[in-house]
Write a protein that holds these residues in place. Structure first.
Motif, PDB file in Angstrom:
ATOM      1  N   LYS A 123       0.796  -1.364  -0.505  1.00  0.00           N
ATOM      2  CA  LYS A 123       0.338   0.011  -0.274  1.00  0.00           C
ATOM      3  C   LYS A 123       0.537   1.100  -0.246  1.00  0.00           C
ATOM      4  N   LEU A 124       1.536   0.867   0.748  1.00  0.00           N
ATOM      5  CA  LEU A 124       2.822   2.291   0.967  1.00  0.00           C
ATOM      6  C   LEU A 124       3.331   2.372  -0.473  1.00  0.00           C
TER       7      LEU A 124
ATOM      8  N   THR B 276       2.506   1.480  -3.547  1.00  0.00           N
ATOM      9  CA  THR B 276       1.965   2.001  -5.013  1.00  0.00           C
ATOM     10  C   THR B 276       1.062   3.643  -4.477  1.00  0.00           C
ATOM     11  N   GLY B 277       1.420   4.207  -3.892  1.00  0.00           N
ATOM     12  CA  GLY B 277       0.966   5.639  -3.038  1.00  0.00           C
ATOM     13  C   GLY B 277      -0.552   5.348  -2.759  1.00  0.00           C
TER      14      GLY B 277
ATOM     15  N   THR C 299      -1.204   5.120   0.774  1.00  0.00           N
ATOM     16  CA  THR C 299      -0.733   5.406   1.185  1.00  0.00           C
ATOM     17  C   THR C 299       0.133   6.332   2.092  1.00  0.00           C
ATOM     18  N   GLN C 300       0.438   7.417   2.400  1.00  0.00           N
ATOM     19  CA  GLN C 300       1.657   7.857   3.236  1.00  0.00           C
ATOM     20  C   GLN C 300       2.965   6.868   4.436  1.00  0.00           C
TER      21      GLN C 300
ATOM     22  N   TYR D 186       5.707   3.623   7.510  1.00  0.00           N
ATOM     23  CA  TYR D 186       5.877   5.142   6.159  1.00  0.00           C
ATOM     24  C   TYR D 186       6.803   4.926   5.462  1.00  0.00           C
ATOM     25  N   MET D 187       6.432   5.854   3.924  1.00  0.00           N
ATOM     26  CA  MET D 187       7.893   5.861   3.508  1.00  0.00           C
ATOM     27  C   MET D 187       8.851   7.216   3.321  1.00  0.00           C
TER      28      MET D 187
ATOM     29  N   GLN E  96      10.572   9.136   1.324  1.00  0.00           N
ATOM     30  CA  GLN E  96      10.045   9.610  -0.326  1.00  0.00           C
ATOM     31  C   GLN E  96      10.882   9.392  -1.086  1.00  0.00           C
TER      32      GLN E  96
ATOM     33  N   LYS F 279      13.325   5.679  -1.647  1.00  0.00           N
ATOM     34  CA  LYS F 279      12.542   4.775  -1.983  1.00  0.00           C
ATOM     35  C   LYS F 279      12.414   4.071  -1.114  1.00  0.00           C
TER      36      LYS F 279
END
Length: 578
Positions: free
Chosen positions: A471-472, A474-475, A477-478, A498-499, A501, A504
Protein backbone atom coordinates in the motif's frame (compact mmCIF):
# COMPACT_ATOMS: atom_id res chain seq x y z
CA UNK A 1 43.93 65.94 26.53
CA UNK A 2 40.32 64.80 26.32
CA UNK A 3 39.74 61.82 28.61
CA UNK A 4 38.06 58.87 26.97
CA UNK A 5 37.31 55.33 27.95
CA UNK A 6 38.82 52.56 25.87
CA UNK A 7 36.35 49.69 25.53
CA UNK A 8 37.01 46.91 23.06
CA UNK A 9 37.11 48.12 19.45
CA UNK A 10 35.74 45.06 17.64
CA UNK A 11 33.28 42.85 19.50
CA UNK A 12 30.39 40.40 19.14
CA UNK A 13 26.68 41.08 19.48
CA UNK A 14 25.99 37.72 21.11
CA UNK A 15 22.24 37.81 20.47
CA UNK A 16 22.95 37.69 16.73
CA UNK A 17 25.75 35.13 16.71
CA UNK A 18 24.61 31.88 15.07
CA UNK A 19 27.65 29.65 15.57
CA UNK A 20 28.57 29.48 11.85
CA UNK A 21 32.36 30.00 12.25
CA UNK A 22 32.46 32.33 9.26
CA UNK A 23 34.22 35.07 11.23
CA UNK A 24 36.79 32.54 12.39
CA UNK A 25 37.42 31.36 8.83
CA UNK A 26 37.87 34.95 7.67
CA UNK A 27 39.98 36.27 10.56
CA UNK A 28 43.62 36.47 9.40
CA UNK A 29 44.97 35.95 12.92
CA UNK A 30 42.26 33.67 14.35
CA UNK A 31 41.42 36.18 17.06
CA UNK A 32 38.00 34.58 17.55
CA UNK A 33 37.49 32.67 20.77
CA UNK A 34 34.70 30.09 20.64
CA UNK A 35 32.96 29.59 23.95
CA UNK A 36 29.60 27.85 24.47
CA UNK A 37 28.79 28.27 20.80
CA UNK A 38 29.49 32.02 20.79
CA UNK A 39 32.24 33.66 18.75
CA UNK A 40 33.97 36.25 20.93
CA UNK A 41 36.70 38.60 19.71
CA UNK A 42 39.90 38.16 21.70
CA UNK A 43 41.11 41.73 22.14
CA UNK A 44 44.73 40.77 22.81
CA UNK A 45 44.95 38.89 19.53
CA UNK A 46 42.74 41.18 17.46
CA UNK A 47 44.41 43.56 14.99
CA UNK A 48 41.16 45.51 14.45
CA UNK A 49 41.24 44.94 10.69
CA UNK A 50 37.44 44.60 10.68
CA UNK A 51 37.41 41.59 8.36
CA UNK A 52 34.94 39.78 10.62
CA UNK A 53 32.62 42.81 10.49
CA UNK A 54 32.41 42.60 6.70
CA UNK A 55 32.13 38.82 6.63
CA UNK A 56 29.51 38.09 9.31
CA UNK A 57 26.20 37.32 7.53
CA UNK A 58 24.22 37.96 10.73
CA UNK A 59 25.92 41.31 11.43
CA UNK A 60 26.93 39.92 14.80
CA UNK A 61 30.34 41.61 14.63
CA UNK A 62 30.53 45.35 15.09
CA UNK A 63 32.88 48.07 16.28
CA UNK A 64 32.93 50.67 19.02
CA UNK A 65 30.77 53.70 18.30
CA UNK A 66 32.52 56.97 19.19
CA UNK A 67 29.88 59.50 18.12
CA UNK A 68 29.36 60.48 21.77
CA UNK A 69 33.08 61.24 22.09
CA UNK A 70 32.95 63.54 19.07
CA UNK A 71 29.80 65.28 20.27
CA UNK A 72 31.29 65.83 23.71
CA UNK A 73 34.35 67.52 22.21
CA UNK A 74 32.05 69.98 20.47
CA UNK A 75 29.63 70.42 23.37
CA UNK A 76 32.49 71.31 25.72
CA UNK A 77 33.36 74.24 23.48
CA UNK A 78 36.63 73.01 22.00
CA UNK A 79 37.82 74.21 18.63
CA UNK A 80 37.31 71.01 16.64
CA UNK A 81 38.98 70.31 13.30
CA UNK A 82 38.10 67.40 11.05
CA UNK A 83 40.59 65.41 9.02
CA UNK A 84 38.67 63.76 6.18
CA UNK A 85 40.30 60.71 4.58
CA UNK A 86 40.62 60.94 0.77
CA UNK A 87 38.39 57.88 0.41
CA UNK A 88 35.42 60.19 1.08
CA UNK A 89 35.25 60.62 -2.71
CA UNK A 90 34.35 56.92 -2.98
CA UNK A 91 31.68 57.14 -0.27
CA UNK A 92 29.80 60.28 -1.32
CA UNK A 93 28.41 61.04 -4.75
CA UNK A 94 29.66 64.03 -6.72
CA UNK A 95 26.87 66.39 -5.61
CA UNK A 96 27.26 65.22 -1.99
CA UNK A 97 31.00 65.95 -1.89
CA UNK A 98 30.47 69.66 -2.48
CA UNK A 99 27.95 69.78 0.40
CA UNK A 100 29.92 67.65 2.86
CA UNK A 101 31.95 70.57 4.33
CA UNK A 102 28.73 72.46 5.11
CA UNK A 103 27.22 69.37 6.76
CA UNK A 104 30.32 68.97 8.94
CA UNK A 105 30.17 72.62 9.97
CA UNK A 106 26.50 72.12 10.85
CA UNK A 107 27.65 69.43 13.29
CA UNK A 108 29.81 72.01 15.04
CA UNK A 109 33.15 71.29 13.37
CA UNK A 110 34.98 74.57 12.79
CA UNK A 111 37.74 73.50 10.42
CA UNK A 112 37.34 70.91 7.65
CA UNK A 113 40.67 69.63 6.38
CA UNK A 114 41.80 66.79 4.14
CA UNK A 115 44.01 63.93 5.33
CA UNK A 116 45.68 63.96 1.92
CA UNK A 117 47.91 66.77 3.25
CA UNK A 118 49.36 64.35 5.78
CA UNK A 119 49.54 61.63 3.12
CA UNK A 120 51.58 63.89 0.86
CA UNK A 121 54.16 64.60 3.57
CA UNK A 122 54.44 60.91 4.51
CA UNK A 123 54.97 59.97 0.86
CA UNK A 124 57.84 62.45 0.54
CA UNK A 125 59.45 61.18 3.74
CA UNK A 126 59.03 57.56 2.64
CA UNK A 127 60.83 58.22 -0.63
CA UNK A 128 63.62 60.09 1.13
CA UNK A 129 64.27 57.26 3.61
CA UNK A 130 64.12 54.59 0.88
CA UNK A 131 66.68 56.47 -1.21
CA UNK A 132 69.00 57.06 1.76
CA UNK A 133 68.83 53.43 2.91
CA UNK A 134 68.55 51.66 -0.43
CA UNK A 135 70.13 48.42 0.76
CA UNK A 136 67.08 47.26 2.68
CA UNK A 137 63.33 46.97 2.11
CA UNK A 138 61.00 49.54 3.66
CA UNK A 139 57.41 48.71 4.59
CA UNK A 140 54.96 51.62 4.46
CA UNK A 141 53.08 52.34 7.68
CA UNK A 142 49.85 53.96 6.49
CA UNK A 143 47.72 50.89 7.33
CA UNK A 144 47.21 50.48 11.11
CA UNK A 145 45.94 46.90 10.74
CA UNK A 146 49.24 46.03 9.08
CA UNK A 147 51.21 47.61 11.93
CA UNK A 148 49.17 45.67 14.49
CA UNK A 149 49.73 42.47 12.54
CA UNK A 150 53.49 42.87 12.25
CA UNK A 151 53.97 43.89 15.88
CA UNK A 152 51.92 40.96 17.20
CA UNK A 153 52.55 38.19 14.69
CA UNK A 154 55.62 39.08 12.61
CA UNK A 155 57.82 40.98 15.12
CA UNK A 156 60.95 40.05 13.16
CA UNK A 157 59.77 42.52 10.48
CA UNK A 158 59.38 45.53 12.80
CA UNK A 159 62.81 46.86 11.83
CA UNK A 160 61.69 47.07 8.19
CA UNK A 161 58.78 49.40 8.99
CA UNK A 162 59.28 52.98 7.88
CA UNK A 163 59.71 55.01 11.12
CA UNK A 164 56.84 57.30 10.18
CA UNK A 165 53.39 57.98 11.58
CA UNK A 166 50.32 57.37 9.45
CA UNK A 167 48.83 60.11 7.22
CA UNK A 168 46.08 60.54 9.84
CA UNK A 169 48.56 61.33 12.61
CA UNK A 170 50.74 63.40 10.26
CA UNK A 171 47.79 65.59 9.28
CA UNK A 172 46.71 66.01 12.91
CA UNK A 173 50.23 67.16 13.80
CA UNK A 174 50.17 69.62 10.91
CA UNK A 175 46.81 70.99 12.08
CA UNK A 176 47.98 71.45 15.67
CA UNK A 177 51.23 72.96 14.45
CA UNK A 178 49.20 75.42 12.42
CA UNK A 179 46.30 76.26 14.78
CA UNK A 180 47.64 75.41 18.22
CA UNK A 181 48.05 72.35 20.40
CA UNK A 182 44.74 73.01 22.18
CA UNK A 183 42.54 72.22 19.19
CA UNK A 184 40.84 68.85 18.97
CA UNK A 185 41.13 66.71 15.86
CA UNK A 186 38.51 64.23 14.69
CA UNK A 187 39.58 61.85 11.96
CA UNK A 188 36.82 60.56 9.67
CA UNK A 189 37.59 57.66 7.36
CA UNK A 190 36.85 54.08 6.26
CA UNK A 191 39.05 52.27 8.77
CA UNK A 192 38.15 50.63 12.09
CA UNK A 193 41.82 49.94 12.92
CA UNK A 194 42.38 53.71 13.12
CA UNK A 195 40.56 53.55 16.46
CA UNK A 196 43.30 51.26 17.77
CA UNK A 197 45.91 53.72 16.52
CA UNK A 198 44.73 56.20 19.17
CA UNK A 199 46.41 53.98 21.76
CA UNK A 200 49.87 54.49 20.24
CA UNK A 201 52.10 56.97 22.13
CA UNK A 202 52.87 59.00 18.99
CA UNK A 203 49.14 59.42 18.25
CA UNK A 204 47.65 59.76 21.72
CA UNK A 205 46.80 63.41 22.30
CA UNK A 206 47.36 64.22 18.62
CA UNK A 207 44.16 62.69 17.26
CA UNK A 208 41.31 63.00 19.75
CA UNK A 209 38.60 60.91 18.11
CA UNK A 210 38.22 58.53 15.18
CA UNK A 211 34.93 58.08 13.34
CA UNK A 212 34.16 55.88 10.38
CA UNK A 213 32.04 57.05 7.47
CA UNK A 214 29.27 54.82 8.84
CA UNK A 215 29.37 56.75 12.11
CA UNK A 216 29.43 60.08 10.27
CA UNK A 217 26.27 59.18 8.36
CA UNK A 218 24.60 58.05 11.60
CA UNK A 219 25.63 61.32 13.29
CA UNK A 220 24.15 63.38 10.46
CA UNK A 221 20.89 61.45 10.77
CA UNK A 222 20.84 61.97 14.55
CA UNK A 223 21.21 65.73 14.07
CA UNK A 224 18.65 65.80 11.25
CA UNK A 225 21.18 67.10 8.72
CA UNK A 226 20.29 66.29 5.11
CA UNK A 227 23.12 66.75 2.60
CA UNK A 228 20.63 67.73 -0.09
CA UNK A 229 19.59 70.68 2.08
CA UNK A 230 23.16 71.85 2.73
CA UNK A 231 24.75 74.54 0.59
CA UNK A 232 27.79 73.87 -1.54
CA UNK A 233 31.06 74.95 0.06
CA UNK A 234 34.76 74.18 -0.02
CA UNK A 235 37.05 72.39 2.38
CA UNK A 236 39.28 74.65 4.45
CA UNK A 237 42.25 72.99 2.74
CA UNK A 238 42.76 72.64 -0.98
CA UNK A 239 43.18 69.16 -2.44
CA UNK A 240 46.59 67.76 -3.33
CA UNK A 241 46.84 66.11 -6.71
CA UNK A 242 47.88 62.41 -6.62
CA UNK A 243 47.53 62.34 -2.81
CA UNK A 244 43.79 61.85 -3.43
CA UNK A 245 44.74 58.40 -4.79
CA UNK A 246 46.10 57.29 -1.42
CA UNK A 247 43.16 54.94 -0.66
CA UNK A 248 44.04 52.79 -3.68
CA UNK A 249 46.87 50.25 -3.88
CA UNK A 250 49.99 52.12 -5.00
CA UNK A 251 48.64 55.49 -3.83
CA UNK A 252 51.67 56.20 -1.64
CA UNK A 253 54.11 55.29 -4.41
CA UNK A 254 52.21 57.47 -6.88
CA UNK A 255 52.06 60.41 -4.46
CA UNK A 256 55.81 60.11 -3.81
CA UNK A 257 56.38 60.73 -7.52
CA UNK A 258 58.05 57.38 -8.09
CA UNK A 259 57.94 55.74 -11.49
CA UNK A 260 55.69 52.74 -11.06
CA UNK A 261 53.95 50.99 -13.92
CA UNK A 262 53.29 47.88 -11.86
CA UNK A 263 56.36 46.13 -13.26
CA UNK A 264 59.03 47.85 -11.18
CA UNK A 265 60.51 45.20 -8.88
CA UNK A 266 61.81 47.87 -6.52
CA UNK A 267 58.33 49.18 -5.85
CA UNK A 268 55.75 46.72 -4.63
CA UNK A 269 52.11 47.36 -3.86
CA UNK A 270 49.92 44.64 -2.45
CA UNK A 271 46.39 44.52 -1.08
CA UNK A 272 44.19 41.91 0.62
CA UNK A 273 45.04 39.81 3.65
CA UNK A 274 46.20 36.84 1.61
CA UNK A 275 48.52 38.93 -0.54
CA UNK A 276 50.00 40.79 2.42
CA UNK A 277 50.69 37.61 4.38
CA UNK A 278 52.32 35.89 1.44
CA UNK A 279 54.47 38.93 0.77
CA UNK A 280 55.58 39.37 4.37
CA UNK A 281 56.57 35.72 4.63
CA UNK A 282 59.22 36.34 1.98
CA UNK A 283 60.71 39.60 3.27
CA UNK A 284 64.18 39.65 4.78
CA UNK A 285 67.67 40.98 4.37
CA UNK A 286 68.69 41.13 0.74
CA UNK A 287 65.13 41.69 -0.45
CA UNK A 288 65.06 43.42 -3.83
CA UNK A 289 62.15 45.70 -2.90
CA UNK A 290 62.84 49.31 -1.95
CA UNK A 291 59.32 50.37 -0.91
CA UNK A 292 56.56 47.93 -0.06
CA UNK A 293 53.09 49.42 0.19
CA UNK A 294 50.72 46.89 1.81
CA UNK A 295 47.02 47.48 2.47
CA UNK A 296 45.06 44.89 4.45
CA UNK A 297 41.74 45.54 2.71
CA UNK A 298 41.19 44.15 -0.77
CA UNK A 299 41.36 47.01 -3.31
CA UNK A 300 42.60 49.29 -0.54
CA UNK A 301 40.90 51.66 1.88
CA UNK A 302 37.83 52.09 -0.32
CA UNK A 303 36.82 48.63 0.92
CA UNK A 304 37.28 49.39 4.61
CA UNK A 305 34.78 48.03 7.16
CA UNK A 306 33.75 51.58 8.04
CA UNK A 307 32.24 52.13 4.59
CA UNK A 308 28.60 51.35 3.83
CA UNK A 309 28.66 48.58 1.19
CA UNK A 310 25.94 50.10 -0.99
CA UNK A 311 28.20 51.14 -3.86
CA UNK A 312 30.04 48.70 -6.11
CA UNK A 313 33.71 48.40 -5.18
CA UNK A 314 34.96 49.27 -8.65
CA UNK A 315 32.58 52.22 -8.87
CA UNK A 316 34.27 53.50 -5.73
CA UNK A 317 37.66 53.08 -7.37
CA UNK A 318 36.46 55.00 -10.42
CA UNK A 319 35.12 57.82 -8.24
CA UNK A 320 38.50 58.21 -6.50
CA UNK A 321 40.34 58.45 -9.83
CA UNK A 322 37.79 60.87 -11.31
CA UNK A 323 37.87 63.11 -8.23
CA UNK A 324 41.66 63.27 -8.46
CA UNK A 325 41.39 64.42 -12.08
CA UNK A 326 38.55 66.86 -11.40
CA UNK A 327 40.50 68.69 -8.69
CA UNK A 328 43.77 69.21 -10.60
CA UNK A 329 43.09 72.88 -11.23
CA UNK A 330 42.28 73.55 -7.57
CA UNK A 331 45.09 71.45 -6.12
CA UNK A 332 48.21 72.72 -4.38
CA UNK A 333 51.71 71.34 -3.81
CA UNK A 334 52.82 72.03 -0.22
CA UNK A 335 56.42 72.45 0.80
CA UNK A 336 58.06 69.50 2.58
CA UNK A 337 57.83 69.77 6.36
CA UNK A 338 60.47 68.95 8.95
CA UNK A 339 60.87 65.16 9.11
CA UNK A 340 61.00 65.28 12.92
CA UNK A 341 57.28 66.09 12.88
CA UNK A 342 56.45 62.64 11.51
CA UNK A 343 58.74 60.29 13.43
CA UNK A 344 57.34 57.10 14.94
CA UNK A 345 58.62 53.98 16.67
CA UNK A 346 57.19 50.47 16.71
CA UNK A 347 57.31 47.62 19.20
CA UNK A 348 58.05 43.93 18.98
CA UNK A 349 55.07 42.57 20.87
CA UNK A 350 55.16 38.96 22.02
CA UNK A 351 52.51 36.90 20.26
CA UNK A 352 49.77 35.91 22.68
CA UNK A 353 49.41 32.17 23.08
CA UNK A 354 52.13 31.09 20.67
CA UNK A 355 51.59 27.60 19.18
CA UNK A 356 55.04 26.68 20.47
CA UNK A 357 53.64 26.83 24.01
CA UNK A 358 51.52 23.73 23.28
CA UNK A 359 53.24 20.36 23.61
CA UNK A 360 53.01 17.59 21.04
CA UNK A 361 51.45 15.36 23.69
CA UNK A 362 48.61 17.86 24.20
CA UNK A 363 48.02 18.09 20.46
CA UNK A 364 47.87 14.32 20.02
CA UNK A 365 45.53 13.95 22.99
CA UNK A 366 43.08 16.46 21.51
CA UNK A 367 43.29 14.85 18.07
CA UNK A 368 42.59 11.46 19.64
CA UNK A 369 39.57 12.86 21.49
CA UNK A 370 37.99 13.86 18.17
CA UNK A 371 38.96 10.63 16.42
CA UNK A 372 41.77 12.21 14.41
CA UNK A 373 44.87 10.59 15.81
CA UNK A 374 45.22 8.71 12.54
CA UNK A 375 46.52 11.18 9.90
CA UNK A 376 44.04 9.74 7.40
CA UNK A 377 41.21 11.00 9.61
CA UNK A 378 42.63 14.53 9.60
CA UNK A 379 40.54 15.85 6.71
CA UNK A 380 41.74 19.47 7.04
CA UNK A 381 38.35 20.49 5.61
CA UNK A 382 38.38 23.93 7.22
CA UNK A 383 34.71 23.72 8.27
CA UNK A 384 35.64 24.67 11.84
CA UNK A 385 37.39 27.82 10.63
CA UNK A 386 40.95 26.55 10.97
CA UNK A 387 43.11 25.56 8.03
CA UNK A 388 44.04 22.17 9.45
CA UNK A 389 42.98 19.72 12.15
CA UNK A 390 46.32 20.21 13.85
CA UNK A 391 45.92 23.99 13.92
CA UNK A 392 42.48 23.56 15.44
CA UNK A 393 43.85 21.14 18.07
CA UNK A 394 46.40 23.78 19.06
CA UNK A 395 43.59 26.34 19.34
CA UNK A 396 41.67 23.96 21.62
CA UNK A 397 44.76 23.63 23.82
CA UNK A 398 45.05 27.43 23.98
CA UNK A 399 41.40 27.79 24.96
CA UNK A 400 40.47 29.46 21.67
CA UNK A 401 38.38 26.64 20.23
CA UNK A 402 36.10 23.79 21.30
CA UNK A 403 36.29 20.13 20.21
CA UNK A 404 32.62 20.28 19.17
CA UNK A 405 33.52 22.71 16.37
CA UNK A 406 34.66 19.76 14.26
CA UNK A 407 31.71 18.97 11.99
CA UNK A 408 32.93 15.50 10.85
CA UNK A 409 33.50 14.60 14.52
CA UNK A 410 30.03 15.79 15.53
CA UNK A 411 28.53 13.94 12.58
CA UNK A 412 30.21 10.71 13.63
CA UNK A 413 29.04 11.30 17.19
CA UNK A 414 25.47 11.83 16.00
CA UNK A 415 25.63 8.71 13.83
CA UNK A 416 27.00 6.76 16.76
CA UNK A 417 24.13 7.92 18.95
CA UNK A 418 21.65 7.09 16.21
CA UNK A 419 23.15 3.63 15.86
CA UNK A 420 22.94 3.19 19.62
CA UNK A 421 19.25 4.06 19.59
CA UNK A 422 18.70 1.71 16.64
CA UNK A 423 20.40 -1.21 18.37
CA UNK A 424 19.08 -0.71 21.91
CA UNK A 425 15.43 0.19 21.34
CA UNK A 426 12.98 -2.54 22.52
CA UNK A 427 10.93 -1.96 19.36
CA UNK A 428 11.66 -3.88 16.20
CA UNK A 429 12.79 -1.83 13.20
CA UNK A 430 13.06 -3.00 9.60
CA UNK A 431 13.98 -1.15 6.40
CA UNK A 432 12.87 -2.23 2.91
CA UNK A 433 13.77 -0.99 -0.55
CA UNK A 434 11.31 -0.10 -3.31
CA UNK A 435 11.03 -3.80 -4.26
CA UNK A 436 10.22 -4.69 -0.64
CA UNK A 437 13.54 -6.42 -0.16
CA UNK A 438 14.97 -6.33 3.35
CA UNK A 439 17.78 -3.78 3.74
CA UNK A 440 18.31 -3.91 7.47
CA UNK A 441 16.90 -4.99 10.83
CA UNK A 442 17.70 -4.14 14.39
CA UNK A 443 18.27 -6.77 17.14
CA UNK A 444 14.74 -6.41 18.55
CA UNK A 445 13.17 -7.20 15.16
CA UNK A 446 15.40 -10.24 14.73
CA UNK A 447 14.30 -11.49 18.15
CA UNK A 448 10.61 -10.93 17.40
CA UNK A 449 10.71 -12.89 14.14
CA UNK A 450 13.46 -15.39 15.01
CA UNK A 451 15.68 -14.34 12.09
CA UNK A 452 19.22 -13.15 11.38
CA UNK A 453 21.17 -11.12 8.81
CA UNK A 454 21.07 -14.17 6.55
CA UNK A 455 17.70 -12.98 5.20
CA UNK A 456 19.01 -9.54 4.20
CA UNK A 457 18.09 -8.98 0.57
CA UNK A 458 15.08 -11.29 0.71
CA UNK A 459 11.51 -10.19 0.08
CA UNK A 460 9.48 -9.21 3.14
CA UNK A 461 6.98 -11.95 2.26
CA UNK A 462 9.57 -14.38 3.62
CA UNK A 463 8.58 -13.16 7.10
CA UNK A 464 5.06 -11.76 6.83
CA UNK A 465 2.20 -10.65 4.64
CA UNK A 466 3.54 -7.89 2.33
CA UNK A 467 0.12 -6.31 1.74
CA UNK A 468 0.55 -3.33 4.15
CA UNK A 469 3.93 -2.48 2.60
CA UNK A 470 2.52 -2.71 -0.91
CA UNK A 471 0.00 0.00 0.00
CA UNK A 472 2.89 2.34 0.74
CA UNK A 473 4.80 1.52 -2.44
CA UNK A 474 1.74 1.99 -4.66
CA UNK A 475 0.96 5.32 -3.03
CA UNK A 476 -2.37 4.27 -1.58
CA UNK A 477 -1.24 5.84 1.69
CA UNK A 478 1.82 7.59 3.06
CA UNK A 479 1.85 5.82 6.42
CA UNK A 480 0.04 3.10 8.34
CA UNK A 481 -0.73 2.48 12.00
CA UNK A 482 -2.09 -1.04 12.29
CA UNK A 483 -2.27 -3.96 14.72
CA UNK A 484 -1.34 -7.35 13.25
CA UNK A 485 -1.28 -10.84 14.75
CA UNK A 486 1.64 -12.89 13.46
CA UNK A 487 0.45 -16.39 14.37
CA UNK A 488 3.63 -18.27 13.32
CA UNK A 489 5.55 -16.24 15.88
CA UNK A 490 2.76 -16.03 18.48
CA UNK A 491 3.28 -12.27 18.21
CA UNK A 492 0.82 -9.40 18.29
CA UNK A 493 2.33 -6.10 17.08
CA UNK A 494 1.30 -2.55 16.64
CA UNK A 495 3.01 -1.60 13.38
CA UNK A 496 3.95 1.95 12.33
CA UNK A 497 4.89 1.90 8.65
CA UNK A 498 5.97 4.92 6.60
CA UNK A 499 7.71 5.79 3.35
CA UNK A 500 10.98 7.70 2.90
CA UNK A 501 10.09 9.42 -0.36
CA UNK A 502 13.53 10.65 -1.41
CA UNK A 503 15.26 7.36 -0.62
CA UNK A 504 12.35 5.23 -1.91
CA UNK A 505 12.59 3.12 1.22
CA UNK A 506 10.08 1.87 3.77
CA UNK A 507 10.62 1.96 7.51
CA UNK A 508 8.64 -0.34 9.76
CA UNK A 509 8.50 -0.01 13.54
CA UNK A 510 7.06 -3.04 15.34
CA UNK A 511 5.82 -2.63 18.92
CA UNK A 512 5.24 -5.94 20.70
CA UNK A 513 1.87 -5.76 22.44
CA UNK A 514 1.45 -9.53 22.87
CA UNK A 515 1.92 -9.44 26.63
CA UNK A 516 -0.32 -6.41 26.81
CA UNK A 517 -3.03 -8.30 24.91
CA UNK A 518 -2.69 -11.32 27.17
CA UNK A 519 -2.88 -9.07 30.19
CA UNK A 520 -6.04 -7.48 28.85
CA UNK A 521 -7.49 -10.96 28.14
CA UNK A 522 -6.79 -12.11 31.71
CA UNK A 523 -8.23 -8.89 33.03
CA UNK A 524 -11.34 -9.47 30.94
CA UNK A 525 -11.65 -13.02 32.30
CA UNK A 526 -11.30 -11.73 35.85
CA UNK A 527 -13.94 -9.13 35.19
CA UNK A 528 -16.25 -11.79 33.73
CA UNK A 529 -15.69 -14.11 36.69
CA UNK A 530 -16.29 -11.25 39.10
CA UNK A 531 -19.59 -10.37 37.43
CA UNK A 532 -20.65 -14.04 37.45
CA UNK A 533 -19.77 -14.43 41.12
CA UNK A 534 -21.57 -11.20 41.93
CA UNK A 535 -24.68 -12.51 40.15
CA UNK A 536 -24.49 -15.79 42.07
CA UNK A 537 -24.16 -13.92 45.34
CA UNK A 538 -27.09 -11.71 44.45
CA UNK A 539 -29.27 -14.71 43.60
CA UNK A 540 -28.24 -16.41 46.83
CA UNK A 541 -29.12 -13.32 48.83
CA UNK A 542 -32.49 -13.05 47.09
CA UNK A 543 -33.29 -16.71 47.83
CA UNK A 544 -32.19 -16.28 51.42
CA UNK A 545 -34.41 -13.24 51.76
CA UNK A 546 -37.29 -15.15 50.26
CA UNK A 547 -36.72 -18.09 52.61
CA UNK A 548 -36.51 -15.78 55.58
CA UNK A 549 -39.68 -14.06 54.49
CA UNK A 550 -41.45 -17.42 54.07
CA UNK A 551 -40.25 -18.58 57.45
CA UNK A 552 -41.34 -15.35 59.05
CA UNK A 553 -44.75 -15.68 57.36
CA UNK A 554 -45.27 -19.24 58.58
CA UNK A 555 -44.10 -18.31 62.06
CA UNK A 556 -46.51 -15.40 62.19
CA UNK A 557 -49.45 -17.57 61.10
CA UNK A 558 -48.67 -20.17 63.76
CA UNK A 559 -48.36 -17.42 66.35
CA UNK A 560 -51.76 -16.05 65.44
CA UNK A 561 -53.32 -19.52 65.68
CA UNK A 562 -51.73 -20.10 69.09
CA UNK A 563 -53.01 -16.76 70.38
CA UNK A 564 -56.52 -17.60 69.21
CA UNK A 565 -56.41 -20.96 70.98
CA UNK A 566 -55.17 -19.34 74.17
CA UNK A 567 -57.92 -16.73 74.01
CA UNK A 568 -60.52 -19.44 73.37
CA UNK A 569 -59.35 -21.46 76.35
CA UNK A 570 -59.43 -18.37 78.49
CA UNK A 571 -62.99 -17.59 77.52
CA UNK A 572 -64.03 -21.24 78.26
CA UNK A 573 -62.62 -21.07 81.78
CA UNK A 574 -64.53 -17.91 82.55
CA UNK A 575 -67.87 -19.46 81.51
CA UNK A 576 -67.29 -22.55 83.67
CA UNK A 577 -66.64 -20.50 86.77
CA UNK A 578 -69.89 -18.71 86.38
Amino acid sequence: MFERSKPQIVFTLTARCRDCYRCLRACPVKAIRMQNGQAYVDEKRCIACGTCIRECPQQAKTFRNDIDVARRLIDEGHFVAASIAPSFAAVFNKWQRSRLPSALRALGIRYVGQTSHGAYQISLQSRKIAEEEAARPHIATACPALINYIEKYQPQLVDYLLPLVSPMAAHARLLKEKMGADIKVIFIGPCVAKKSELNRPEVSGVVDCVLTFKELNAWLIQKGIDLSMCEESNFDEKPIHEAQLYPLPGGLIKTAGLNDDGLNLKLLRVDSIQGVRELLDGIGEGSEHAIIEPLFCSQGCINGPGVDPGKNLFDRRRDIIEYNEETISASVTPEPEDSALFKAAFNKTDTVGSPTSVTEEEIQKILAHTGKQDPEQQLNCGACGYDSCREKAIAVALGMAEPEMCIPYMRRLAERRTDQIFTTTPNGIIMLDAELNILGMNPAFKKFFACSDVILGRHISYLMDPAPFEKLITGVTQNLDITVLHRPYNLLCRELLYMLQEEKQIVGIFINITSQQEHEKKLKEIRSQTVEQANELLEHQIKMAQNIAQFLGESTARGEELVRKLMSLSEGDENTSR
